[in-house]
Design an enzyme around this catalytic site. Structure first.
Site, PDB file in Angstrom:
ATOM      1  N   ASP A  14     -93.583  -4.323  65.195  1.00 13.33           N
ATOM      2  CA  ASP A  14     -94.920  -3.692  64.931  1.00 13.33           C
ATOM      3  C   ASP A  14     -95.416  -3.558  63.280  1.00 13.33           C
ATOM      4  O   ASP A  14     -94.258  -3.524  62.514  1.00 13.33           O
ATOM      5  CB  ASP A  14     -94.650  -2.221  65.582  1.00 13.33           C
ATOM      6  CG  ASP A  14     -96.164  -1.511  65.619  1.00 13.33           C
ATOM      7  OD1 ASP A  14     -97.170  -2.548  65.595  1.00 13.33           O
ATOM      8  OD2 ASP A  14     -96.349  -0.613  65.859  1.00 13.33           O
ATOM      9  N   HIS A  31     -99.396 -11.533  61.516  1.00 11.73           N
ATOM     10  CA  HIS A  31     -98.770 -12.115  62.645  1.00 11.73           C
ATOM     11  C   HIS A  31     -97.681 -13.377  62.277  1.00 11.73           C
ATOM     12  O   HIS A  31     -96.597 -13.456  62.610  1.00 11.73           O
ATOM     13  CB  HIS A  31     -99.413 -12.549  63.626  1.00 11.73           C
ATOM     14  CG  HIS A  31    -100.146 -11.512  64.346  1.00 11.73           C
ATOM     15  ND1 HIS A  31     -99.522 -10.301  64.762  1.00 11.73           N
ATOM     16  CD2 HIS A  31    -101.452 -11.175  64.764  1.00 11.73           C
ATOM     17  CE1 HIS A  31    -100.382  -9.415  65.325  1.00 11.73           C
ATOM     18  NE2 HIS A  31    -101.735 -10.162  65.208  1.00 11.73           N
ATOM     19  N   LEU A 125     -75.541 -15.941  69.504  1.00 13.94           N
ATOM     20  CA  LEU A 125     -76.430 -15.069  69.868  1.00 13.94           C
ATOM     21  C   LEU A 125     -77.410 -15.312  70.963  1.00 13.94           C
ATOM     22  O   LEU A 125     -77.875 -16.506  71.079  1.00 13.94           O
ATOM     23  CB  LEU A 125     -77.095 -14.825  68.556  1.00 13.94           C
ATOM     24  CG  LEU A 125     -78.445 -13.697  68.552  1.00 13.94           C
ATOM     25  CD1 LEU A 125     -77.568 -12.208  68.668  1.00 13.94           C
ATOM     26  CD2 LEU A 125     -79.423 -14.105  67.712  1.00 13.94           C
TER      27      LEU A 125
END
Ligand code: FPP
Length: 241
Positions: A14, A31, A125
């Site tokens: 955010d 973004h 991962l």
């Protein structure tokens, strides 16, 4: 005593818009800067032996944003995922997407499937991207699956348990997040992984996502290491076990 390293870290990315505004830049640049952070944080997680990293990239509510912002984000997802394929393989990262994919454009859907297939056997991962995802959507789709099983007489209503619900939620085969991180200053869950965050340690920071880096991650990990996770038990019980 806290477990030192969380196995599963879940993040709400955010603050992209406010990061851009602060610099007099258009929102899309926030973004873009935010997308650029994913690699750094994934790398840092690998370095710390975090096993699962779940990032929220687009919520089911985000469709309500201005059309050009939505279009930009969709384009960004395609470009980014395509570009990331090689590096995902090099770093042994397994890529997955959770969320309602049917509403994404077919090209993006194919790219996601192809990337998931390609990285399926990577044992490093697990990078989970929540895309067109929300916690209530997840619980709703799980209920629909169970209702179908009941209709087909494969399941009795009284046999519905937390385990049978858990089994049809997104992330069913992965352990629940140990640490939740929300940059950007808001202190709420905002319809993220509602079921899965029941016992997760929550960490909030004012730093905007595009400024979140390995040092900020380290701060969150240090916070986590100080927490005592009791899962409804007492400290004394935990000490005995
Ligand atoms: C929230 O910040 C962020 C989003 C809605 C988009 C998150 C997407 C990325 C970081 C892009 C990269 C993702 C991938 C998978 C390539 P906000 O716009 O709500 O910020 P604000 O609260 O400051 O307005």
């Amino acid at each position: 005593m806290g477990v030192t390293i969380p196995k599963h870290v879940a993040i709400i990315m955010d603050g992209n818009g406010r990061w851009a505004k602060k610099r007099n830049l258009p929102r899309f640049m926030g973004h873009r800067a935010g997308a650029g952070k994913i690699r750094e944080i994934a790398d840092a997680c690998i370095g710390k032996n975090v096993e699962i990293l779940t990032l929220w990239a687009f919520s089911t509510e985000n469709w309500g944003r201005p059309a050009e912002e939505v279009a930009y984000l969709m384009k960004l997802f395609s470009v980014y995922i395509k570009r990331a394929q090689k590096e995902l393989m090099e770093h042994n990262v397994q890529f997955r997407v959770i969320g309602d994919r049917e509403k994404l454009n077919p090209k993006l859907q194919r790219l996601i499937e192809q990337t998931e297939q390609k990285t399926l056997n990577n044992a490093g991962l697990k990078l989970v991207i929540a895309l067109n995802y929300s916690g209530r959507w997840d619980i709703t789709q799980a209920m629909q699956k169970l209702a179908k099983q009941v209709l087909a007489k494969q399941l009795k209503p009284e046999d519905i348990t937390t385990e049978t619900i858990q089994a049809v939620l997104c992330l069913a085969d992965l352990s629940e997040p140990d640490l939740f991180i929300r940059p950007g200053g808001e202190q709420r869950i905002s319809n993220y992984l509602l079921w899965q965050l029941a016992y997760t340690e929550l960490y909030f920071t004012e730093v905007f996502w595009p400024d979140f880096n390995a040092i900020e991650l380290e701060k969150a990990l240090q916070f986590y290491a100080t927490r005592e996770r009791r899962f409804g038990l007492t400290s004394e019980q935990l000490e005995k076990s």
